[in-house]
Structures are given as C-alpha cells and as structure tokens.
Write an enzyme that holds these catalytic residues in place. Structure first.
Site, PDB file in Angstrom:
ATOM      1  N   ASN A  25     -11.038  -2.531  -5.505  1.00 40.69           N
ATOM      2  CA  ASN A  25     -10.301  -1.616  -6.438  1.00 40.69           C
ATOM      3  C   ASN A  25     -10.756  -1.424  -7.809  1.00 40.69           C
ATOM      4  O   ASN A  25     -10.595  -0.660  -8.336  1.00 40.69           O
ATOM      5  CB  ASN A  25      -8.708  -2.109  -6.504  1.00 40.69           C
ATOM      6  CG  ASN A  25      -7.817  -1.971  -5.349  1.00 40.69           C
ATOM      7  OD1 ASN A  25      -7.058  -2.886  -5.100  1.00 40.69           O
ATOM      8  ND2 ASN A  25      -8.138  -0.882  -4.443  1.00 40.69           N
TER       9      ASN A  25
ATOM     10  N   ASP B 183       0.745  -1.086   0.057  1.00 38.46           N
ATOM     11  CA  ASP B 183       0.073   0.088   0.153  1.00 38.46           C
ATOM     12  C   ASP B 183       0.743   1.131   0.063  1.00 38.46           C
ATOM     13  O   ASP B 183       2.033   1.268   0.401  1.00 38.46           O
ATOM     14  CB  ASP B 183      -0.993   0.028   1.212  1.00 38.46           C
ATOM     15  CG  ASP B 183      -2.011   1.005   1.125  1.00 38.46           C
ATOM     16  OD1 ASP B 183      -2.216   1.343   0.028  1.00 38.46           O
ATOM     17  OD2 ASP B 183      -2.814   1.069   2.272  1.00 38.46           O
TER      18      ASP B 183
HETATM   19  C1  IPE Z   1      -5.582  -2.889  -0.484  1.00 36.15           C
HETATM   20  O1  IPE Z   1      -4.967  -1.583  -0.634  1.00 36.15           O
HETATM   21  C2  IPE Z   1      -5.565  -3.526  -1.724  1.00 36.15           C
HETATM   22  C3  IPE Z   1      -4.283  -3.599  -2.464  1.00 36.15           C
HETATM   23  C4  IPE Z   1      -3.073  -3.363  -1.753  1.00 36.15           C
HETATM   24  C5  IPE Z   1      -3.896  -4.251  -3.576  1.00 36.15           C
HETATM   25  P1  IPE Z   1      -6.257  -0.259  -0.749  1.00 36.15           P
HETATM   26  O2  IPE Z   1      -5.427   1.023  -0.906  1.00 36.15           O
HETATM   27  O3  IPE Z   1      -7.160  -0.488  -1.619  1.00 36.15           O
HETATM   28  O4  IPE Z   1      -6.936  -0.433   0.829  1.00 36.15           O
HETATM   29  P2  IPE Z   1      -7.890   0.412   1.556  1.00 36.15           P
HETATM   30  O5  IPE Z   1      -9.078   0.719   0.622  1.00 36.15           O
HETATM   31  O6  IPE Z   1      -7.119   1.781   1.493  1.00 36.15           O
HETATM   32  O7  IPE Z   1      -8.286  -0.191   2.941  1.00 36.15           O
HETATM   33  C1  IPE Z   2      -1.600   0.289  -3.581  1.00 41.81           C
HETATM   34  O1  IPE Z   2      -1.227   1.598  -3.237  1.00 41.81           O
HETATM   35  C2  IPE Z   2      -1.840  -0.455  -4.841  1.00 41.81           C
HETATM   36  C3  IPE Z   2      -3.213  -0.818  -4.973  1.00 41.81           C
HETATM   37  C4  IPE Z   2      -4.212  -0.782  -4.080  1.00 41.81           C
HETATM   38  C5  IPE Z   2      -3.501  -1.113  -6.408  1.00 41.81           C
HETATM   39  P1  IPE Z   2      -2.732   2.783  -3.428  1.00 41.81           P
HETATM   40  O2  IPE Z   2      -2.911   3.038  -4.930  1.00 41.81           O
HETATM   41  O3  IPE Z   2      -3.514   2.238  -2.562  1.00 41.81           O
HETATM   42  O4  IPE Z   2      -1.933   3.828  -2.772  1.00 41.81           O
HETATM   43  P2  IPE Z   2      -2.531   4.950  -1.693  1.00 41.81           P
HETATM   44  O5  IPE Z   2      -3.004   4.171  -0.641  1.00 41.81           O
HETATM   45  O6  IPE Z   2      -3.576   5.664  -2.419  1.00 41.81           O
HETATM   46  O7  IPE Z   2      -1.450   5.848  -1.344  1.00 41.81           O
HETATM   47 MG    MG Z   3      -4.094   2.311  -0.578  1.00 42.57          MG
END
Ligand code: IPE
Ligand code: IPE
Ligand code: MG
Length: 247
Positions: A69, A21
């Site tokens: 996602n 993340d």
């Molecule tokens: C969790 O990250 C999913 C992945 C890392 C693929 P998100 O960034 O989507 O999680 P939330 O929604 O903030 O909890």
């Molecule tokens: C994790 O990084 C990757 C995916 C969930 C695909 P994020 O895209 O969630 O990054 P933040 O949480 O917005 O910083």
């Molecule tokens: Mg995230």
C-alpha cells in the site's frame, strides 16, 4: 432468530483475521473521494471490534495497511496515516471500557513518527487488558515478515546461539511478528476479491477462508456473525478423515 443467537459460544474461532477491503469502491460508487471510504471504514472497524468482543472472540487481527500500500499516491497514504492517528486517539476510551488490548504487526518503524508514537502509546496503555487482543497489521507484508525471520535466525546460527538442527516450526513461529498470537482459524475478506494479498501466509496454513461481496464500510456486526455461523458449519479435518474426527 437472529444470527447472533444461532452461534455456538463453545465453537468460536480463537483467532479471526480480516482483510478490510473495498473502501475506495464504496466511495467512488457514491461520487465521493476515496478518502471518504477510508473514513467510513473506521466506523466499521469500531462496530466489528465491539461485535467480536461481545461474542467472545479472543484474537481479532485487522489488515489495515500492507507493505504494497506504500505504492499508493502520496496523498492517499498521508490521509490514511492521519486517519490512523485520529482513530487511535479517539478509540482509546472504547478499548479501555471494553478491556481490549491493542497489538500491532508489521514494519512499524516505517510508519511516520506521529503514527508510530500514537500506536506505541495506545499499546502501552492497554497492555494489561484481558478480554480480547486486537492486532492491527500496519505496513505488514507476509514476505517481509518471512525475510526478517530468516535473517534473524541466520544471525543466531552464525553466532552459534542456535544450531541449524534447532530450526523447527516453533522456532520460526517465535520470530514472526505474530509470535504471541495463535494460528488464524477464520480469515474473512470483504469486497468480493478472493485473494490473500500478502497477509499472514504462514499463519493461515489451516484457516477457513470466507469471502463476502460486502464492501468494508458496509460491514456490520451482523456480517461478522454470519461469517462466524458459516465457520461453525464447516468440518476442519487438518488432514484427517471425517470418520477419524467422529471416533
Ligand atoms: C489488501 O487490500 C490490504 C489491506 C486491506 C490493508 P488491497 O486493496 O491493498 O489489496 P490488492 O492490492 O487489491 O490485492
Ligand atoms: C481497503 O480498501 C483499505 C486499504 C487497503 C488501506 P481499498 O482502499 O483497497 O478499497 P478498494 O479496493 O480500492 O475499493
Ligand atoms: Mg482494495
């Protein structure tokens, strides 16, 4: 002494899972598009996969795209799917050199055709590799997995292939996407968020949880080794008392 040399190779977690993340925040704090963060995130994937294999981790599972996602803007979803295809294409050689087997969990049928095809092709080409199993969680959600499992077991029961009395933990496990993986021993989440976000709810029943503020694109082998060292300093009691473990 660096972190790697402090790790006891006899006490490694068998299965490490990571919620990768912080890609978006990595990019926006630099004034870049979120996409740049995802791109840099693939570098971290390469480094961590290599680091895990080097130290002797047998199962590494990476949360790459959740069922939730899909709710992101279409442009971001499309870019992530394109990045998946290009990474799969470019990493096949490395996976082969390092004797790593690729596996996937999640509702793979929901992926766009080119992503699904490339994924299945790399899985096929690496199926005999032995050193480590790298599992990508793609269009994965634990609740979707449990719903799928309950449906499959219900159908078997209705068709009298099994009796309700046959339903036990092992049978449920056998119907999960992770049926060929051991339980998670160590779950890492980057970026400072301390939540599970629908990842492997059944499989982390007794996992050790490790949270770090490091954003995923900045996560290195050294960060992985710090997490492993932290894990090795914990006492996993599985419901027993400390005294029982030392008997
Ligand atoms: C969790 O990250 C999913 C992945 C890392 C693929 P998100 O960034 O989507 O999680 P939330 O929604 O903030 O909890
Ligand atoms: C994790 O990084 C990757 C995916 C969930 C695909 P994020 O895209 O969630 O990054 P933040 O949480 O917005 O910083
Ligand atoms: Mg995230």
């Amino acid at each position: 002494m660096d972190t790697k040399t402090k790790i006891n190779p006899e006490k490694l977690p068998l299965h490490v899972a990571i919620v990768m993340d912080g890609n978006g925040r990595w990019a926006t704090t630099r004034g870049l598009f979120r996409y740049k963060g995802h791109e840099r995130g693939t570098k971290a994937v390469r480094e961590v996969v290599e680091g895990a294999a080097e130290i002797g981790i047998k199962y590494l599972t990476l949360y790459a795209f959740s069922t939730e996602n899909w709710k992101r803007p279409e442009t971001e979803v499309n870019l992530l799917m394109k990045l998946l295809v290009s990474s799969l294409k470019s990493e096949l050689t490395k996976l082969t050199e390092n004797d790593i087997k690729l596996n996937a969990i999640g509702n793979i049928d929901n992926l766009p055709a080119p992503a699904k095809e490339e994924l299945l092709s790399v899985i096929e080409k690496t199926k005999n590799h032995q050193r480590m199993t790298l599992t990508l969680a793609l269009s994965y959600g634990s609740r979707e997995e449990l719903v799928k499992t309950v449906k499959e077991i219900s159908v078997k029961t209705k068709n009298r292939l099994i009796s309700p009395l046959d339903i036990d933990e092992q049978l449920i496990n056998n119907h999960l996407y992770t049926h060929n993986l051991p339980d998670v021993d160590l779950l890492i989440r980057t970026s400072g968020e301390q939540r599970i976000s629908n990842f492997l709810l059944w499989q982390i029943a007794y996992a050790e949880l490790y949270f770090t503020d490091v954003l995923w694109p900045d996560f290195t082998k050294e960060d992985l080794y710090k997490a492993l060292l932290n894990y090795q300093n914990r006492e996993r009691r599985f419901g027993r008392t400390s005294d029982q473990l030392n008997e």
